[in-house]
Design a protein around this motif. Structure first.
Motif, PDB file in Angstrom:
ATOM      1  N   ILE A   1       7.433   3.134  -8.396  1.00 52.42           N
ATOM      2  CA  ILE A   1       7.971   2.244  -9.425  1.00 52.42           C
ATOM      3  C   ILE A   1       7.649   2.849 -10.787  1.00 52.42           C
ATOM      4  CG2 ILE A   1       7.881  -0.084 -10.421  1.00 52.42           C
ATOM      5  CD1 ILE A   1       8.948   0.055  -7.512  1.00 52.42           C
ATOM      6  N   MET A   2       8.658   2.918 -11.658  1.00 52.21           N
ATOM      7  CA  MET A   2       8.467   3.327 -13.056  1.00 52.21           C
ATOM      8  C   MET A   2       9.097   2.243 -13.929  1.00 52.21           C
ATOM      9  SD  MET A   2       9.286   7.378 -13.230  1.00 52.21           S
ATOM     10  CE  MET A   2       8.535   8.532 -12.105  1.00 52.21           C
TER      11      MET A   2
ATOM     12  N   GLU B   1       0.816  -1.212   0.000  1.00 51.37           N
ATOM     13  CA  GLU B   1       0.000   0.000   0.000  1.00 51.37           C
ATOM     14  C   GLU B   1       0.852   1.265   0.000  1.00 51.37           C
ATOM     15  OE1 GLU B   1      -0.306  -2.286   2.718  1.00 51.37           O
ATOM     16  OE2 GLU B   1      -1.671  -3.480   1.488  1.00 51.37           O
ATOM     17  N   GLU B   2       2.144   1.133   0.295  1.00 46.94           N
ATOM     18  CA  GLU B   2       3.046   2.275   0.369  1.00 46.94           C
ATOM     19  C   GLU B   2       3.847   2.480  -0.919  1.00 46.94           C
ATOM     20  OE1 GLU B   2       4.239   2.470   5.018  1.00 46.94           O
ATOM     21  OE2 GLU B   2       5.081   0.769   3.907  1.00 46.94           O
ATOM     22  N   ILE B   3       3.452   1.746  -1.970  1.00 44.51           N
ATOM     23  CA  ILE B   3       4.166   1.816  -3.251  1.00 44.51           C
ATOM     24  C   ILE B   3       3.208   2.303  -4.330  1.00 44.51           C
ATOM     25  CG2 ILE B   3       5.416   0.503  -4.998  1.00 44.51           C
ATOM     26  CD1 ILE B   3       6.171  -1.484  -2.754  1.00 44.51           C
ATOM     27  N   GLY B   4       3.636   3.315  -5.077  1.00 40.43           N
ATOM     28  CA  GLY B   4       2.861   3.828  -6.198  1.00 40.43           C
ATOM     29  C   GLY B   4       3.637   3.644  -7.485  1.00 40.43           C
ATOM     30  N   GLY B   5       3.051   4.104  -8.576  1.00 42.43           N
ATOM     31  CA  GLY B   5       3.733   4.040  -9.861  1.00 42.43           C
ATOM     32  C   GLY B   5       3.040   3.132 -10.852  1.00 42.43           C
ATOM     33  N   PHE B   6       3.872   2.480 -11.680  1.00 41.38           N
ATOM     34  CA  PHE B   6       3.302   1.655 -12.747  1.00 41.38           C
ATOM     35  C   PHE B   6       4.300   0.619 -13.250  1.00 41.38           C
ATOM     36  CE2 PHE B   6       5.309   5.295 -14.745  1.00 41.38           C
ATOM     37  CZ  PHE B   6       6.062   4.729 -15.762  1.00 41.38           C
TER      38      PHE B   6
ATOM     39  N   TYR C   1       0.486  -2.272 -22.322  1.00 44.53           N
ATOM     40  CA  TYR C   1      -0.403  -1.419 -21.540  1.00 44.53           C
ATOM     41  C   TYR C   1       0.255  -1.044 -20.225  1.00 44.53           C
ATOM     42  CZ  TYR C   1      -1.781  -5.619 -18.904  1.00 44.53           C
ATOM     43  OH  TYR C   1      -1.782  -6.743 -18.128  1.00 44.53           O
ATOM     44  N   ILE C   2      -0.256   0.016 -19.620  1.00 39.31           N
ATOM     45  CA  ILE C   2       0.269   0.498 -18.357  1.00 39.31           C
ATOM     46  C   ILE C   2      -0.598  -0.065 -17.232  1.00 39.31           C
ATOM     47  CG2 ILE C   2      -1.062   2.644 -18.380  1.00 39.31           C
ATOM     48  CD1 ILE C   2       1.514   4.032 -17.321  1.00 39.31           C
ATOM     49  N   GLU C   3       0.070  -0.632 -16.225  1.00 38.68           N
ATOM     50  CA  GLU C   3      -0.606  -1.224 -15.071  1.00 38.68           C
ATOM     51  C   GLU C   3      -0.263  -0.400 -13.836  1.00 38.68           C
ATOM     52  OE1 GLU C   3      -3.092  -3.558 -13.150  1.00 38.68           O
ATOM     53  OE2 GLU C   3      -2.602  -4.049 -15.219  1.00 38.68           O
ATOM     54  N   PRO C   4      -1.210   0.406 -13.338  1.00 38.21           N
ATOM     55  CA  PRO C   4      -0.917   1.270 -12.190  1.00 38.21           C
ATOM     56  C   PRO C   4      -0.831   0.489 -10.882  1.00 38.21           C
ATOM     57  CG  PRO C   4      -3.198   1.523 -12.860  1.00 38.21           C
ATOM     58  CD  PRO C   4      -2.572   0.571 -13.844  1.00 38.21           C
ATOM     59  N   LEU C   5      -0.085   1.054  -9.960  1.00 39.75           N
ATOM     60  CA  LEU C   5       0.015   0.511  -8.604  1.00 39.75           C
ATOM     61  C   LEU C   5      -0.696   1.464  -7.654  1.00 39.75           C
ATOM     62  CD1 LEU C   5       3.797  -0.299  -8.762  1.00 39.75           C
ATOM     63  CD2 LEU C   5       1.969  -1.976  -8.682  1.00 39.75           C
ATOM     64  N   ASN C   6      -1.634   0.941  -6.898  1.00 45.42           N
ATOM     65  CA  ASN C   6      -2.384   1.729  -5.908  1.00 45.42           C
ATOM     66  C   ASN C   6      -3.011   2.982  -6.509  1.00 45.42           C
ATOM     67  OD1 ASN C   6      -2.085   0.058  -3.600  1.00 45.42           O
ATOM     68  ND2 ASN C   6       0.062   0.658  -3.548  1.00 45.42           N
ATOM     69  N   PHE C   7      -3.606   2.799  -7.655  1.00 49.64           N
ATOM     70  CA  PHE C   7      -4.339   3.870  -8.330  1.00 49.64           C
ATOM     71  C   PHE C   7      -5.465   3.229  -9.114  1.00 49.64           C
ATOM     72  CE2 PHE C   7      -5.099   6.488 -12.133  1.00 49.64           C
ATOM     73  CZ  PHE C   7      -5.477   7.669 -11.516  1.00 49.64           C
ATOM     74  N   ASN C   8      -6.666   3.708  -8.921  1.00 51.93           N
ATOM     75  CA  ASN C   8      -7.819   3.173  -9.640  1.00 51.93           C
ATOM     76  C   ASN C   8      -8.084   4.011 -10.878  1.00 51.93           C
ATOM     77  OD1 ASN C   8      -8.378   1.102  -7.786  1.00 51.93           O
ATOM     78  ND2 ASN C   8      -9.420   2.543  -6.445  1.00 51.93           N
TER      79      ASN C   8
ATOM     80  N   ILE D   1      -3.718   8.935 -18.760  1.00 54.78           N
ATOM     81  CA  ILE D   1      -3.603   7.986 -17.651  1.00 54.78           C
ATOM     82  C   ILE D   1      -2.217   8.046 -17.012  1.00 54.78           C
ATOM     83  CG2 ILE D   1      -3.654   5.539 -17.037  1.00 54.78           C
ATOM     84  CD1 ILE D   1      -5.847   5.215 -19.197  1.00 54.78           C
ATOM     85  N   GLY D   2      -1.172   8.138 -17.812  1.00 61.84           N
ATOM     86  CA  GLY D   2       0.182   8.201 -17.264  1.00 61.84           C
ATOM     87  C   GLY D   2       0.369   9.394 -16.349  1.00 61.84           C
ATOM     88  N   VAL D   3      -0.108  10.552 -16.783  1.00 60.88           N
ATOM     89  CA  VAL D   3      -0.009  11.765 -15.963  1.00 60.88           C
ATOM     90  C   VAL D   3      -0.857  11.620 -14.698  1.00 60.88           C
ATOM     91  CG1 VAL D   3      -0.611  14.221 -15.888  1.00 60.88           C
ATOM     92  CG2 VAL D   3       0.652  13.302 -17.844  1.00 60.88           C
ATOM     93  N   GLU D   4      -2.051  11.026 -14.813  1.00 63.58           N
ATOM     94  CA  GLU D   4      -2.903  10.821 -13.633  1.00 63.58           C
ATOM     95  C   GLU D   4      -2.212   9.919 -12.606  1.00 63.58           C
ATOM     96  OE1 GLU D   4      -6.665   9.245 -14.866  1.00 63.58           O
ATOM     97  OE2 GLU D   4      -7.193  11.042 -16.005  1.00 63.58           O
ATOM     98  N   ILE D   5      -1.570   8.867 -13.081  1.00 66.06           N
ATOM     99  CA  ILE D   5      -0.865   7.944 -12.178  1.00 66.06           C
ATOM    100  C   ILE D   5       0.252   8.685 -11.443  1.00 66.06           C
ATOM    101  CG2 ILE D   5       0.662   5.930 -12.091  1.00 66.06           C
ATOM    102  CD1 ILE D   5      -1.008   4.787 -14.460  1.00 66.06           C
ATOM    103  N   LEU D   6       1.034   9.457 -12.174  1.00 63.37           N
ATOM    104  CA  LEU D   6       2.148  10.162 -11.540  1.00 63.37           C
ATOM    105  C   LEU D   6       1.661  11.294 -10.631  1.00 63.37           C
ATOM    106  CD1 LEU D   6       4.796  10.111 -14.398  1.00 63.37           C
ATOM    107  CD2 LEU D   6       4.606   8.618 -12.396  1.00 63.37           C
TER     108      LEU D   6
END
Length: 177
Positions: free
Chosen positions: A104-105, A30-35, A50-57, A87-92
């Motif tokens: 993670i990138m 839960e403490e890791i974001g990115g894709f 495709y891009i798979e986000p981490l901890n982002f809906n 989507i990429g900008v939203e994730i970041l």
């Protein structure tokens, strides 16, 4: 070392190494974001990515809406700039706004060559967060701008050195987390 990027030939184990390093760190999922960048396989061949986000809906759960690149002939790969710019900008943005311990990138490459808003957001994320990622071993302006940063360390991974690199990086990073 604030931001670490692994580089190397395809299928050498860069993404696997990131996953192994994360398992060693004292960080909850839960403490890791990115894709992550994932292959989309059609008829047993990689046809799209495709891009798979981490901890982002994402607004859409459909993988097709997260396509970042494709190949029609199995050789030439073409990027989908709109996905990065949306989507990429939203994730970041999500990564920057939230209190993630690690971003993670996986991976940065040529698909985002004309996604200038996404490129700026990558740099903003590097300015504000600790990042572990993968960067293609290509010399193009966007990737070179990341390599030239003083807060980025790039480590080449090969089949011959990957276990030694893994052990060294896991040990160094465990001290930071």
């Amino acid at each position: 070392m604030n931001n670490l990027f692994l580089t190397g030939r395809i299928n050498v184990g860069k993404s696997t190494m990131i996953k192994r390093i994360i398992e060693q760190l004292n960080i909850r999922k839960e403490e890791i974001g990115g894709f992550y960048t994932r292959p989309y396989i059609i008829d047993n061949q990689v046809k799209e990515f495709y891009i798979e986000p981490l901890n982002f809906n994402c607004k859409s759960t459909n993988i097709r809406d997260r396509m970042i690149g494709y190949t029609s002939d199995g050789i030439k790969r073409i990027g989908n700039t709109a996905t990065f710019e949306n989507i990429g900008v939203e994730i970041l943005d999500n990564c920057i706004k939230n209190d993630f311990k690690l971003i993670i990138m996986d991976e940065l490459g040529f698909f985002e060559n004309t996604a200038y808003q996404f490129q700026r957001k990558v740099h903003e994320t590097l300015d504000n967060k600790k990042v572990i990622g993968v960067i293609k071993p290509l010399s193009i302006p966007f990737l070179d701008s990341i390599r030239e940063r003083k807060d980025v360390v790039e480590v080449e991974v090969t089949k011959d050195n990957r276990e030694n690199v893994y052990r060294r990086l896991a040990k160094e990073l465990m001290c930071r987390y």
